[in-house]
Design a protein around this motif. Structure first.
Motif, PDB file in Angstrom:
ATOM      1  N   ASP A 322       0.702  -1.188   0.049  1.00 34.73           N
ATOM      2  CA  ASP A 322       0.035  -0.026  -0.088  1.00 34.73           C
ATOM      3  C   ASP A 322       0.825   1.202  -0.004  1.00 34.73           C
ATOM      4  OD1 ASP A 322      -2.340  -1.427   0.254  1.00 34.73           O
ATOM      5  OD2 ASP A 322      -2.455  -1.575   2.275  1.00 34.73           O
ATOM      6  N   ALA A 323       2.130   1.101   0.173  1.00 31.64           N
ATOM      7  CA  ALA A 323       3.160   2.358   0.006  1.00 31.64           C
ATOM      8  C   ALA A 323       3.118   2.980  -1.315  1.00 31.64           C
ATOM      9  CB  ALA A 323       4.384   2.078   0.658  1.00 31.64           C
ATOM     10  N   TYR A 324       3.262   4.417  -1.155  1.00 26.61           N
ATOM     11  CA  TYR A 324       3.312   5.194  -2.308  1.00 26.61           C
ATOM     12  C   TYR A 324       4.161   6.582  -1.945  1.00 26.61           C
ATOM     13  CZ  TYR A 324      -0.409   7.795  -0.632  1.00 26.61           C
ATOM     14  OH  TYR A 324      -1.422   8.516   0.122  1.00 26.61           O
ATOM     15  N   THR A 325       4.661   7.175  -2.992  1.00 30.13           N
ATOM     16  CA  THR A 325       5.333   8.439  -2.665  1.00 30.13           C
ATOM     17  C   THR A 325       4.698   9.470  -3.313  1.00 30.13           C
ATOM     18  OG1 THR A 325       6.668   8.137  -4.589  1.00 30.13           O
ATOM     19  CG2 THR A 325       7.599   7.237  -2.652  1.00 30.13           C
ATOM     20  N   ALA A 326       4.745  10.653  -2.596  1.00 34.98           N
ATOM     21  CA  ALA A 326       4.050  11.636  -3.044  1.00 34.98           C
ATOM     22  C   ALA A 326       4.534  13.096  -2.462  1.00 34.98           C
ATOM     23  CB  ALA A 326       2.474  11.711  -2.737  1.00 34.98           C
ATOM     24  N   ARG A 327       4.693  14.046  -2.855  1.00 32.47           N
ATOM     25  CA  ARG A 327       5.099  15.261  -2.354  1.00 32.47           C
ATOM     26  C   ARG A 327       3.819  15.772  -1.208  1.00 32.47           C
ATOM     27  NH1 ARG A 327       9.049  18.702  -2.903  1.00 32.47           N
ATOM     28  NH2 ARG A 327       9.573  17.622  -4.845  1.00 32.47           N
ATOM     29  N   THR A 328       4.264  15.785   0.113  1.00 31.47           N
ATOM     30  CA  THR A 328       3.058  15.709   1.300  1.00 31.47           C
ATOM     31  C   THR A 328       3.335  16.792   2.002  1.00 31.47           C
ATOM     32  OG1 THR A 328       3.089  13.386   0.770  1.00 31.47           O
ATOM     33  CG2 THR A 328       2.438  14.084   3.155  1.00 31.47           C
ATOM     34  N   ILE A 329       2.546  17.518   2.443  1.00 29.53           N
ATOM     35  CA  ILE A 329       2.335  18.365   3.620  1.00 29.53           C
ATOM     36  C   ILE A 329       2.005  17.539   5.068  1.00 29.53           C
ATOM     37  CG2 ILE A 329       1.241  20.182   4.794  1.00 29.53           C
ATOM     38  CD1 ILE A 329       0.760  21.412   1.961  1.00 29.53           C
ATOM     39  N   GLY A 330       3.038  17.540   5.720  1.00 24.21           N
ATOM     40  CA  GLY A 330       2.752  16.605   7.080  1.00 24.21           C
ATOM     41  C   GLY A 330       2.548  17.882   8.237  1.00 24.21           C
ATOM     42  N   TYR A 331       1.592  17.722   9.016  1.00 23.30           N
ATOM     43  CA  TYR A 331       1.383  18.597  10.279  1.00 23.30           C
ATOM     44  C   TYR A 331       0.978  17.880  11.598  1.00 23.30           C
ATOM     45  CZ  TYR A 331      -3.378  18.030   8.677  1.00 23.30           C
ATOM     46  OH  TYR A 331      -4.737  17.441   8.252  1.00 23.30           O
ATOM     47  N   LYS A 332       1.212  18.438  12.641  1.00 25.97           N
ATOM     48  CA  LYS A 332       0.501  18.073  13.910  1.00 25.97           C
ATOM     49  C   LYS A 332      -0.262  19.077  14.345  1.00 25.97           C
ATOM     50  CE  LYS A 332       4.182  14.872  15.298  1.00 25.97           C
ATOM     51  NZ  LYS A 332       5.188  14.486  16.120  1.00 25.97           N
ATOM     52  N   LYS A 333      -1.125  18.817  15.265  1.00 26.79           N
ATOM     53  CA  LYS A 333      -2.084  19.778  15.965  1.00 26.79           C
ATOM     54  C   LYS A 333      -1.743  19.655  17.477  1.00 26.79           C
ATOM     55  CE  LYS A 333      -5.532  17.521  14.308  1.00 26.79           C
ATOM     56  NZ  LYS A 333      -6.872  17.205  13.989  1.00 26.79           N
ATOM     57  N   ALA A 334      -1.344  20.811  18.255  1.00 24.25           N
ATOM     58  CA  ALA A 334      -1.307  20.927  19.690  1.00 24.25           C
ATOM     59  C   ALA A 334      -2.071  21.905  20.182  1.00 24.25           C
ATOM     60  CB  ALA A 334       0.220  21.551  19.608  1.00 24.25           C
ATOM     61  N   LEU A 335      -2.468  21.655  21.448  1.00 26.44           N
ATOM     62  CA  LEU A 335      -3.527  22.519  21.961  1.00 26.44           C
ATOM     63  C   LEU A 335      -3.217  22.583  23.599  1.00 26.44           C
ATOM     64  CD1 LEU A 335      -6.215  20.787  23.557  1.00 26.44           C
ATOM     65  CD2 LEU A 335      -6.383  20.135  21.256  1.00 26.44           C
ATOM     66  N   VAL A 336      -3.498  23.610  24.362  1.00 25.10           N
ATOM     67  CA  VAL A 336      -3.736  23.633  25.743  1.00 25.10           C
ATOM     68  C   VAL A 336      -5.263  24.097  26.022  1.00 25.10           C
ATOM     69  CG1 VAL A 336      -3.004  24.988  27.487  1.00 25.10           C
ATOM     70  CG2 VAL A 336      -1.390  24.554  25.845  1.00 25.10           C
ATOM     71  N   PRO A 337      -5.692  23.309  26.963  1.00 26.88           N
ATOM     72  CA  PRO A 337      -7.339  23.358  27.131  1.00 26.88           C
ATOM     73  C   PRO A 337      -7.282  24.804  28.203  1.00 26.88           C
ATOM     74  CG  PRO A 337      -6.327  21.689  28.642  1.00 26.88           C
ATOM     75  CD  PRO A 337      -5.288  22.129  27.578  1.00 26.88           C
ATOM     76  N   SER A 338      -7.020  26.006  27.489  1.00 27.36           N
ATOM     77  CA  SER A 338      -7.465  27.074  28.361  1.00 27.36           C
ATOM     78  C   SER A 338      -8.720  27.712  28.009  1.00 27.36           C
ATOM     79  CB  SER A 338      -6.321  27.891  28.348  1.00 27.36           C
ATOM     80  OG  SER A 338      -6.116  28.337  26.808  1.00 27.36           O
ATOM     81  N   ALA A 339      -9.027  28.885  28.617  1.00 25.53           N
ATOM     82  CA  ALA A 339     -10.050  29.567  28.206  1.00 25.53           C
ATOM     83  C   ALA A 339     -10.065  30.279  26.806  1.00 25.53           C
ATOM     84  CB  ALA A 339     -10.547  30.862  29.317  1.00 25.53           C
ATOM     85  N   SER A 340     -10.867  29.823  25.987  1.00 24.67           N
ATOM     86  CA  SER A 340     -10.966  30.472  24.674  1.00 24.67           C
ATOM     87  C   SER A 340     -10.201  29.703  23.640  1.00 24.67           C
ATOM     88  CB  SER A 340     -10.205  31.877  24.549  1.00 24.67           C
ATOM     89  OG  SER A 340     -11.275  32.957  25.115  1.00 24.67           O
ATOM     90  N   LEU A 341      -9.433  28.542  24.379  1.00 27.41           N
ATOM     91  CA  LEU A 341      -8.318  27.786  24.027  1.00 27.41           C
ATOM     92  C   LEU A 341      -7.340  28.149  23.161  1.00 27.41           C
ATOM     93  CD1 LEU A 341      -8.556  24.675  23.228  1.00 27.41           C
ATOM     94  CD2 LEU A 341      -9.647  25.297  21.204  1.00 27.41           C
ATOM     95  N   SER A 342      -6.187  27.432  23.301  1.00 31.24           N
ATOM     96  CA  SER A 342      -4.885  28.093  22.519  1.00 31.24           C
ATOM     97  C   SER A 342      -4.500  26.616  21.893  1.00 31.24           C
ATOM     98  CB  SER A 342      -3.775  28.387  23.604  1.00 31.24           C
ATOM     99  OG  SER A 342      -2.648  28.492  22.783  1.00 31.24           O
ATOM    100  N   ALA A 343      -4.667  26.829  20.432  1.00 31.97           N
ATOM    101  CA  ALA A 343      -4.380  25.598  19.758  1.00 31.97           C
ATOM    102  C   ALA A 343      -3.617  25.996  18.367  1.00 31.97           C
ATOM    103  CB  ALA A 343      -5.645  24.764  19.256  1.00 31.97           C
ATOM    104  N   LYS A 344      -2.773  25.241  17.860  1.00 27.69           N
ATOM    105  CA  LYS A 344      -2.089  25.315  16.633  1.00 27.69           C
ATOM    106  C   LYS A 344      -1.693  24.378  15.908  1.00 27.69           C
ATOM    107  CE  LYS A 344       2.112  27.973  15.443  1.00 27.69           C
ATOM    108  NZ  LYS A 344       1.429  29.184  15.140  1.00 27.69           N
TER     109      LYS A 344
END
Length: 559
Positions: A322-344
């Motif tokens: 199932d493996a294949y190669t492609a130009r790829t955007i890889g990202y992660k999501k980080a958050l802190v559970p504070s008032a109004s929320l801080s997430a990136k």
């Protein structure tokens, strides 16, 4: 000494136009001569010596040779070299003689004598067309863009996006029997707080928590609730057995959950499309680069981050078959559970830099913040809070008034004063105190509930996107993509580099445009200057006569 005429000369019907913009290349001088001699021709092998840049007196009536447009000749007594020239004009001399004017075809005549030096190459067909290898701006019109892919990036990945959010309480005091929810010394995003945080899963439970603070525990009031806000489920820690709070001898189950200090999820991937708008598949990979193809992230609240595909690596996705190669955007999501929320959202690989968790070099600067989550609005029971805070004081005031009246009567009797007046005054003071206390209690009982938090409450973008980020794949329209692709077919890419020009390397043709061409060769200087001038003006070198000036042919890299 007499030299017998021995010049081979042929008039040719050349089916293509060789000029200063388009020329043929051959693998060898023999292959070149074979091609030209294969054309329709007439000629003689005992012609007198033929000079360069001169006219030919050919023994034929002009009408019988007018259709010939090219000439090749070889002065065998002096050289085995073939010279090539264009016929520029024919003049009638008499019925048996025509004056043919010729102009040397410098490139065909000398192409196997040329030596190429490094020079400034402005444009050419490159021999490496990997996506991202060539990004120098072309300065050509791109037109409008089209969305060729749109994806929603939620803060929390699950099968039920509508139920991915929880309600978080921030309180100064926990109710009795709830100290197992969270202890003192909590950090949120690494920042110490002595407040207590816990989350509930739904609106009904949130109402139950507020009710519990109002009714359940006489030691605290709902004023202990300092903030109520939304957090994604990934910010909370689920437990199997909910905490049980009791009231009036009965039991109610209010499941509450601790929250995490911070959360990082991923990596997640998005691959570049193999086609542009309208399913157009370009032949030139520069069309997969900015400004013809790009991507952007939008947090639906005004922040947009545009990225170029060529700034991301080619990665292997999946494993095994199932493996294949492609130009790829890889990202992660980080958050802190504070008032109004801080997430990136931030990238794992970008601009030749790879996330290295060992040394903490995450690419936080290259990303986009998620939108803020709303602060909730909630109400608390004013009368219950008032009773909790003032009930003891009320009783003390009334009791104090009674004691005070009794002491006043006794004092009057001892002093021998008018007892009736004293009793009347004491009774009046006590009545006033009691009446004032009752009035305050009545005012508290009819006062509206307290409103807290963000009283505006609703937010349309949260309602419809739940703080998600939109990811968009963009490209020029298919019409413009085809126009630009054909331009690259004809003229290659802008390279702006000092190098050896690519004379070969493509299947059917190479275009080269130089600035200050530096060809060196043991040939007449006027011919060398002419060839340099051709390259400086832009020259297309065709490698196959059968595909000459046919841009519909494939032109793959062959070396």
């Amino acid at each position: 000494m007499t030299i017998s005429p021995s010049t081979d000369l042929y008039l040719l019907k050349l089916p293509i136009e060789l000029n200063d913009e388009n020329q043929l290349t051959f693998a060898s001088a023999a292959a070149q001569a074979t091609y030209f001699q294969s054309l329709t021709k007439i000629g003689q092998t005992d012609f007198t010596y033929q000079r360069r840049e001169n006219a030919i007196r050919y023994p034929a009536q002009i009408d019988s040779i007018i259709q010939y447009n090219y000439v090749m000749y070889k002065n065998e007594n002096y050289s085995s070299k073939w010279f090539y020239a264009r016929i520029t004009n024919m003049q009638y001399i008499n019925d048996g003689m025509t004056l043919i004017e010729i102009e040397e075809d410098s490139f065909q005549t000398w192409q196997f004598d040329l030596g190429y030096s490094q020079c400034f190459v402005e444009r050419e067909h490159v021999n490496n067309d990997m996506i991202g290898a060539h990004t120098i701006p072309e300065g050509i019109e791109t037109g409008e863009y089209e969305i060729i892919g749109r994806y929603n990036i939620p803060l929390y990945e699950s099968a039920n996006p509508s139920q991915d959010w929880m309600i978080c309480f921030c309180v100064t005091t926990l109710l009795q029997n709830t100290n197992t929810i969270v202890g003192e010394g909590l950090t949120v995003g690494g920042v110490f707080t002595s407040l207590h945080f816990f989350a509930v899963a739904d609106v009904q439970t949130a109402y139950a928590v507020i009710w519990a603070y109002d009714k359940l525990d006489d030691t605290v009031t709902s004023d202990a609730i300092k903030n109520v806000f939304m957090i994604p489920k990934s910010a909370a820690q689920y437990v199997e057995n909910p905490t049980t709070w009791t009231y009036s001898g009965g039991a109610i189950n209010i499941p509450v959950y601790p929250i995490n200090d911070s959360v990082t999820t991923g990596p997640f991937y998005h691959q570049q499309n193999e086609r542009l708008a309208g399913q157009y598949k370009p032949r030139n990979n520069k069309l997969f680069c900015w400004p013809y193809s790009y991507a952007y992230f939008a947090n639906n609240c005004g922040d947009v981050l545009t990225v170029h595909w060529e700034d991301f690596p080619i990665q292997t996705i999946g494993t095994g078959t199932d493996a294949y190669t492609a130009r790829t955007i890889g990202y992660k999501k980080a958050l802190v559970p504070s008032a109004s929320l801080s997430a990136k959202l931030y990238f794992t690989h970008y601009k030749n830099w790879e996330e290295d968790q060992t040394y903490g070099t995450r690419l936080y600067n290259y990303g986009i913040n998620f939108a803020k989550a709303p602060i909730c609005a909630w109400t608390t029971d004013y009368y219950t809070n008032w009773l909790t805070q003032n009930g003891v004081n009320q009783a003390t005031s009334i009791a104090g008034a009674g004691i005070g009246g009794a002491l006043a009567v006794a004092g009057a009797a001892i002093a021998g004063g008018p007892v009736g007046l004293a009793i009347a005054g004491a009774i009046a003071g006590t009545a006033t105190t009691v009446a004032n206390a009752m009035a305050q209690q009545h005012q508290a009982s009819v006062a509206p509930d307290n409103a807290n938090g963000d009283l505006s409450a609703g937010d349309v973008m949260f309602a419809y996107t739940k703080c998600s980020i939109g990811f968009y794949k963009m490209s020029v329209r298919s019409e413009m993509a085809a126009v630009i692709d054909k331009y690259f077919d004809c003229y290659g890419y802008k390279v702006n580099d000092v190098k050896l020009p690519n004379i070969t390397g493509r299947q059917n043709w190479n275009y080269v445009k130089t600035v200050g061409s530096a060809i060196h060769a043991d040939i007449p200087q006027d011919s060398c200057d002419h060839i340099n001038h051709m390259f400086d003006n832009g020259l297309t070198l065709w490698h196959n006569p059968s595909t000459f000036r046919d841009y519909s042919q494939p032109n793959e890299i062959v070396s």
